[in-house]
Design a protein around this motif. Structure first.
Motif, PDB file in Angstrom:
ATOM      1  N   UNK A  72       0.831  -1.204   0.000  1.00 23.23           N
ATOM      2  CA  UNK A  72       0.000   0.000   0.000  1.00 23.23           C
ATOM      3  C   UNK A  72       0.866   1.254   0.000  1.00 23.23           C
ATOM      4  N   UNK A  73       1.953   1.229   0.771  1.00 22.68           N
ATOM      5  CA  UNK A  73       2.856   2.383   0.828  1.00 22.68           C
ATOM      6  C   UNK A  73       3.502   2.632  -0.535  1.00 22.68           C
ATOM      7  N   UNK A  74       4.096   1.586  -1.109  1.00 20.51           N
ATOM      8  CA  UNK A  74       4.791   1.783  -2.384  1.00 20.51           C
ATOM      9  C   UNK A  74       3.824   2.128  -3.506  1.00 20.51           C
ATOM     10  N   UNK A  75       2.591   1.606  -3.430  1.00 22.91           N
ATOM     11  CA  UNK A  75       1.616   1.879  -4.475  1.00 22.91           C
ATOM     12  C   UNK A  75       0.985   3.252  -4.408  1.00 22.91           C
ATOM     13  N   UNK A  76       1.007   3.884  -3.227  1.00 14.06           N
ATOM     14  CA  UNK A  76       0.278   5.152  -3.068  1.00 14.06           C
ATOM     15  C   UNK A  76       1.097   6.287  -2.473  1.00 14.06           C
ATOM     16  N   UNK A  77       2.361   6.064  -2.179  1.00 10.66           N
ATOM     17  CA  UNK A  77       3.141   7.102  -1.480  1.00 10.66           C
ATOM     18  C   UNK A  77       3.224   8.401  -2.267  1.00 10.66           C
ATOM     19  N   UNK A  78       3.229   8.318  -3.598  1.00 13.45           N
ATOM     20  CA  UNK A  78       3.268   9.533  -4.412  1.00 13.45           C
ATOM     21  C   UNK A  78       1.972  10.324  -4.331  1.00 13.45           C
ATOM     22  N   UNK A  79       0.842   9.630  -4.400  1.00 14.39           N
ATOM     23  CA  UNK A  79      -0.453  10.298  -4.348  1.00 14.39           C
ATOM     24  C   UNK A  79      -0.767  10.834  -2.954  1.00 14.39           C
TER      25      UNK A  79
END
Length: 125
Positions: A72-79
């Motif tokens: 979840x962190x790697x998939x959404x950290x940018x957003x």
């Protein structure tokens, strides 16, 4: 195993104060007196951490839950604008803290929190 004919080399040499290794750099660069604006004369190491200072936290988590959290962190950290993994974990914990404060303490902060937590499982009363 074969027996070795080598002689033991002995204990490691003692560190001398004049030996400025990496471990001693911070200590060597500190001034011996009080810093500017510090009227108490205590060293910064002896002073308590300010409320906003970061402190390392160690905890255990199920391996599957950890994988899920990392994904979840790697998939959404940018957003979500997470500065780091620590920022992600800190925000997640604080969301749960705020939920419990709303539910159990009328939205107010709980008192305490300065003492160390007991290690291990919670004692059943």
């Amino acid at each position: 195993m074969t027996e070795s004919n080598r002689k033991p080399i002995g204990v490691p040499p003692r560190r001398r104060p004049d030996n400025l290794s990496v471990q001693n750099l911070v200590k060597a660069n500190r001034s011996s007196g009080a810093t500017e604006g510090d009227s108490t004369g205590t060293s910064p190491a002896a002073a308590p951490l300010p409320d906003t200072a970061s402190k390392q936290v160690t905890f255990y988590m199920a391996a599957d839950d950890l994988k899920r959290a990392k994904a979840a962190y790697t998939g959404t950290s940018g957003q979500e604008m997470d500065r780091s993994w620590s920022d992600f974990i800190s925000r997640a914990v604080l969301m749960e803290v705020e939920r419990r404060e709303r539910l159990y303490n009328e939205g107010e902060k709980f008192q305490g929190g300065a003492r160390k937590l007991a290690p291990g499982r919670k004692i059943q009363l």
